[in-house]
Design a protein around this motif. Structure first.
Motif, PDB file in Angstrom:
ATOM      1  N   ALA A 206       0.818  -1.210   0.000  1.00 16.94           N
ATOM      2  CA  ALA A 206       0.000   0.000   0.000  1.00 16.94           C
ATOM      3  C   ALA A 206       0.853   1.262   0.000  1.00 16.94           C
ATOM      4  CB  ALA A 206      -0.932  -0.002   1.210  1.00 16.94           C
ATOM      5  N   LEU A 207       1.882   1.283   0.829  1.00 15.28           N
ATOM      6  CA  LEU A 207       2.744   2.467   0.898  1.00 15.28           C
ATOM      7  C   LEU A 207       3.495   2.666  -0.409  1.00 15.28           C
ATOM      8  CD1 LEU A 207       4.157   2.186   4.515  1.00 15.28           C
ATOM      9  CD2 LEU A 207       2.456   3.801   3.669  1.00 15.28           C
ATOM     10  N   ARG A 208       3.960   1.577  -1.007  1.00 12.12           N
ATOM     11  CA  ARG A 208       4.668   1.685  -2.279  1.00 12.12           C
ATOM     12  C   ARG A 208       3.761   2.272  -3.360  1.00 12.12           C
ATOM     13  NH1 ARG A 208       4.612  -3.405  -4.921  1.00 12.12           N
ATOM     14  NH2 ARG A 208       3.338  -2.386  -6.510  1.00 12.12           N
ATOM     15  N   ILE A 209       2.534   1.794  -3.419  1.00 11.43           N
ATOM     16  CA  ILE A 209       1.600   2.298  -4.426  1.00 11.43           C
ATOM     17  C   ILE A 209       1.313   3.773  -4.192  1.00 11.43           C
ATOM     18  CG2 ILE A 209      -0.798   2.134  -5.234  1.00 11.43           C
ATOM     19  CD1 ILE A 209      -0.609  -0.886  -4.756  1.00 11.43           C
ATOM     20  N   ARG A 210       1.137   4.161  -2.926  1.00  8.45           N
ATOM     21  CA  ARG A 210       0.862   5.565  -2.608  1.00  8.45           C
ATOM     22  C   ARG A 210       2.052   6.466  -2.908  1.00  8.45           C
ATOM     23  NH1 ARG A 210       1.365  10.059  -1.772  1.00  8.45           N
ATOM     24  NH2 ARG A 210       0.197  11.486  -0.409  1.00  8.45           N
ATOM     25  N   VAL A 211       3.241   6.065  -2.489  1.00  3.79           N
ATOM     26  CA  VAL A 211       4.439   6.889  -2.685  1.00  3.79           C
ATOM     27  C   VAL A 211       4.709   7.120  -4.168  1.00  3.79           C
ATOM     28  CG1 VAL A 211       6.972   6.824  -2.493  1.00  3.79           C
ATOM     29  CG2 VAL A 211       5.545   6.346  -0.498  1.00  3.79           C
ATOM     30  N   ASN A 212       4.455   6.108  -4.986  1.00  2.00           N
ATOM     31  CA  ASN A 212       4.752   6.202  -6.418  1.00  2.00           C
ATOM     32  C   ASN A 212       3.535   6.545  -7.274  1.00  2.00           C
ATOM     33  OD1 ASN A 212       7.685   5.258  -6.553  1.00  2.00           O
ATOM     34  ND2 ASN A 212       6.733   3.644  -5.342  1.00  2.00           N
ATOM     35  N   ALA A 213       2.401   6.811  -6.626  1.00  2.00           N
ATOM     36  CA  ALA A 213       1.171   7.138  -7.353  1.00  2.00           C
ATOM     37  C   ALA A 213       0.952   6.150  -8.501  1.00  2.00           C
ATOM     38  CB  ALA A 213       1.222   8.566  -7.885  1.00  2.00           C
ATOM     39  N   GLU A 214       1.073   4.864  -8.177  1.00  2.00           N
ATOM     40  CA  GLU A 214       1.074   3.845  -9.231  1.00  2.00           C
ATOM     41  C   GLU A 214      -0.243   3.740  -9.987  1.00  2.00           C
ATOM     42  OE1 GLU A 214       2.839   0.033  -8.182  1.00  2.00           O
ATOM     43  OE2 GLU A 214       4.035   1.034  -6.649  1.00  2.00           O
ATOM     44  N   LEU A 215      -1.362   3.725  -9.287  1.00  2.00           N
ATOM     45  CA  LEU A 215      -2.633   3.578  -9.987  1.00  2.00           C
ATOM     46  C   LEU A 215      -2.957   4.803 -10.817  1.00  2.00           C
ATOM     47  CD1 LEU A 215      -4.819   1.723  -7.343  1.00  2.00           C
ATOM     48  CD2 LEU A 215      -3.426   0.788  -9.194  1.00  2.00           C
ATOM     49  N   GLU A 216      -2.621   5.987 -10.314  1.00  2.00           N
ATOM     50  CA  GLU A 216      -2.814   7.206 -11.104  1.00  2.00           C
ATOM     51  C   GLU A 216      -1.948   7.165 -12.358  1.00  2.00           C
ATOM     52  OE1 GLU A 216      -2.236   7.003  -7.885  1.00  2.00           O
ATOM     53  OE2 GLU A 216      -3.250   8.596  -6.761  1.00  2.00           O
ATOM     54  N   SER A 217      -0.737   6.633 -12.214  1.00  2.00           N
ATOM     55  CA  SER A 217       0.154   6.520 -13.368  1.00  2.00           C
ATOM     56  C   SER A 217      -0.429   5.573 -14.415  1.00  2.00           C
ATOM     57  CB  SER A 217       1.530   6.022 -12.932  1.00  2.00           C
ATOM     58  OG  SER A 217       2.195   6.975 -12.128  1.00  2.00           O
ATOM     59  N   VAL A 218      -1.002   4.463 -13.947  1.00  4.07           N
ATOM     60  CA  VAL A 218      -1.614   3.516 -14.877  1.00  4.07           C
ATOM     61  C   VAL A 218      -2.765   4.178 -15.631  1.00  4.07           C
ATOM     62  CG1 VAL A 218      -2.886   1.351 -15.094  1.00  4.07           C
ATOM     63  CG2 VAL A 218      -0.927   1.497 -13.549  1.00  4.07           C
ATOM     64  N   GLU A 219      -3.616   4.888 -14.921  1.00  2.68           N
ATOM     65  CA  GLU A 219      -4.761   5.538 -15.562  1.00  2.68           C
ATOM     66  C   GLU A 219      -4.300   6.573 -16.595  1.00  2.68           C
ATOM     67  OE1 GLU A 219      -6.852   7.061 -12.233  1.00  2.68           O
ATOM     68  OE2 GLU A 219      -7.684   5.126 -11.629  1.00  2.68           O
ATOM     69  N   ARG A 220      -3.353   7.417 -16.206  1.00  2.00           N
ATOM     70  CA  ARG A 220      -2.843   8.431 -17.142  1.00  2.00           C
ATOM     71  C   ARG A 220      -2.125   7.789 -18.317  1.00  2.00           C
ATOM     72  NH1 ARG A 220       1.131  12.115 -14.222  1.00  2.00           N
ATOM     73  NH2 ARG A 220       1.266  13.007 -16.325  1.00  2.00           N
ATOM     74  N   GLY A 221      -1.351   6.761 -18.025  1.00  2.00           N
ATOM     75  CA  GLY A 221      -0.606   6.098 -19.080  1.00  2.00           C
ATOM     76  C   GLY A 221      -1.503   5.412 -20.096  1.00  2.00           C
ATOM     77  N   LEU A 222      -2.575   4.785 -19.635  1.00  2.00           N
ATOM     78  CA  LEU A 222      -3.499   4.130 -20.553  1.00  2.00           C
ATOM     79  C   LEU A 222      -4.194   5.146 -21.451  1.00  2.00           C
ATOM     80  CD1 LEU A 222      -5.097   1.455 -18.198  1.00  2.00           C
ATOM     81  CD2 LEU A 222      -3.418   1.062 -20.006  1.00  2.00           C
ATOM     82  N   ASP A 223      -4.611   6.267 -20.891  1.00  2.00           N
ATOM     83  CA  ASP A 223      -5.240   7.316 -21.703  1.00  2.00           C
ATOM     84  C   ASP A 223      -4.271   7.817 -22.779  1.00  2.00           C
ATOM     85  OD1 ASP A 223      -7.704   7.299 -20.414  1.00  2.00           O
ATOM     86  OD2 ASP A 223      -7.127   8.840 -18.971  1.00  2.00           O
ATOM     87  N   ALA A 224      -3.029   8.053 -22.367  1.00  6.07           N
ATOM     88  CA  ALA A 224      -2.036   8.547 -23.316  1.00  6.07           C
ATOM     89  C   ALA A 224      -1.722   7.502 -24.378  1.00  6.07           C
ATOM     90  CB  ALA A 224      -0.759   8.949 -22.569  1.00  6.07           C
ATOM     91  N   ALA A 225      -1.660   6.242 -23.968  1.00  7.52           N
ATOM     92  CA  ALA A 225      -1.361   5.174 -24.916  1.00  7.52           C
ATOM     93  C   ALA A 225      -2.424   5.082 -26.003  1.00  7.52           C
ATOM     94  CB  ALA A 225      -1.251   3.836 -24.170  1.00  7.52           C
ATOM     95  N   LEU A 226      -3.687   5.205 -25.612  1.00  9.70           N
ATOM     96  CA  LEU A 226      -4.765   5.130 -26.594  1.00  9.70           C
ATOM     97  C   LEU A 226      -4.646   6.246 -27.617  1.00  9.70           C
ATOM     98  CD1 LEU A 226      -7.318   3.728 -27.551  1.00  9.70           C
ATOM     99  CD2 LEU A 226      -8.626   5.110 -25.925  1.00  9.70           C
ATOM    100  N   ASP A 227      -4.245   7.419 -27.155  1.00 10.26           N
ATOM    101  CA  ASP A 227      -4.079   8.548 -28.077  1.00 10.26           C
ATOM    102  C   ASP A 227      -2.879   8.350 -29.008  1.00 10.26           C
ATOM    103  OD1 ASP A 227      -6.271   9.874 -27.065  1.00 10.26           O
ATOM    104  OD2 ASP A 227      -5.109  11.050 -25.640  1.00 10.26           O
ATOM    105  N   LEU A 228      -1.821   7.741 -28.508  1.00  7.86           N
ATOM    106  CA  LEU A 228      -0.592   7.609 -29.295  1.00  7.86           C
ATOM    107  C   LEU A 228      -0.618   6.442 -30.266  1.00  7.86           C
ATOM    108  CD1 LEU A 228       2.124   8.338 -26.580  1.00  7.86           C
ATOM    109  CD2 LEU A 228       1.661   9.710 -28.606  1.00  7.86           C
TER     110      LEU A 228
END
Length: 307
Positions: A206-228
């Motif tokens: 849990a702390l690792r995911i929070r410190v690295n904003a992992e789920l937010e990164s996945v969401e942003r990355g998927l949106d960007a990937a679809l556009d690219l």
């Protein structure tokens, strides 16, 4: 070279096959790690092909620079894959994107990074050690409710409130700065409840995911990937825990153009389908799990861009 750790890429053949590589295509490996997937992709590209590499971990980028920077087909960027849409070199579009989510084996094995409760180390957990706050900083600054919320949401820790309360009580007398301190605190708080599993496992996740904003990164990355992605381009994502995989699965489903039934009224008009899942979720073989136990929780999902 120093820093090059032995690393076994997970579902290597399945991930590369999922990309349906074209020898002159343009591809992004958004999580270089130690380059196992990247090298397999490069081996299938012609001199006209291009491979773009990203990683938020400076150690991973150092390995990429030492091994691949002289290859004219390769371009490197030290950034979180969530920012792929901000890389000018990718503006021409991509034929495929690979994301291997979560913490890597070299990060876990480097005790100085503070990801593991298996060895005493500074409680850091940052994937990018050049920015952001450490896990120790978060535990020192967050209030009890926020700590409990993080442990519950990202670790599915049912003793989240109890652990948060003990953390706040402990830091009032001395800061929690070492992995062993946190692991011992959690063990003393909840005891050993799952055979074969360290009681601090969920807290550290849990702390690792929070410190690295992992789920937010996945969401942003998927949106960007679809556009690219170009039409016909493939997205291949390897996840290692249910929170990640759920995000990926829901993202693909949300762009399939499905109509959700509504018993209270006429169904809404179908949206344009932009992604098509390629087959079902793929899991590592028994042989791979036997050779690399860390692969046991991996899930690979592949989708193709339609429009």
């Amino acid at each position: 070279m120093a820093g090059r750790d032995v690393h076994i890429p997970v579902m290597l053949d399945e991930a590369v096959e999922g990309l349906a590589l074209r020898e002159n295509g343009r591809y992004l490996d958004g999580t270089f790690g130690r380059g196992g997937h990247a090298r397999a992709i490069l081996a299938r590209l012609s001199t006209d092909g291009r491979l773009f590499l990203m990683d938020r971990d400076p150690t991973a980028i150092a390995v990429a620079e030492a091994d691949l920077a002289t290859d004219p087909r390769v371009a490197l960027r030290h950034e979180n894959f969530a920012t792929m849409g901000e890389w000018p070199a990718l503006e021409g579009g991509l034929d495929g994107i690979l994301l291997d989510l979560g913490v890597s084996s070299p990060q876990l094995d480097d005790r100085s990074r503070g990801f593991s409760f298996m060895a005493d180390a500074p409680l850091d957990m940052r994937m990018d050690t050049t920015r952001g706050i450490s896990a120790a900083d978060f535990l020192a600054e967050a209030d009890e409710a926020e700590i409990a919320d993080v442990l519950w949401r990202f670790g599915e820790e049912r003793f989240s409130r109890r652990i948060a309360r003990v953390i706040v009580e402990r830091r009032a007398t001395a800061p929690i700065t070492r992995t062993s301190e946190l692991a011992d605190l959690v063990a003393g708080c909840v005891g050993r409840r799952e055979p074969g599993k360290n009681p601090a496992t969920r807290t550290f996740q849990a702390l690792r995911i929070r410190v690295n904003a992992e789920l937010e990164s996945v969401e942003r990355g998927l949106d960007a990937a679809l556009d690219l992605l170009k039409v016909g381009g493939r997205l291949a994502v390897i996840s290692f825990h249910s929170l990640e995989d759920r995000t990926v699965k829901q993202f693909i489903r949300s762009h399939e153009g499905r109509v959700q039934g509504n018993r209270r009224g006429p169904p809404p008009a179908a949206s344009q389908a932009r992604l098509k899942p390629i087959g079902k979720a793929i899991f590592p073989s028994d042989a791979e799990v036997a050779a690399n136990p860390r692969s046991r929780s991996a899930v690979l999902r592949v989708a193709e861009k339609l429009a």
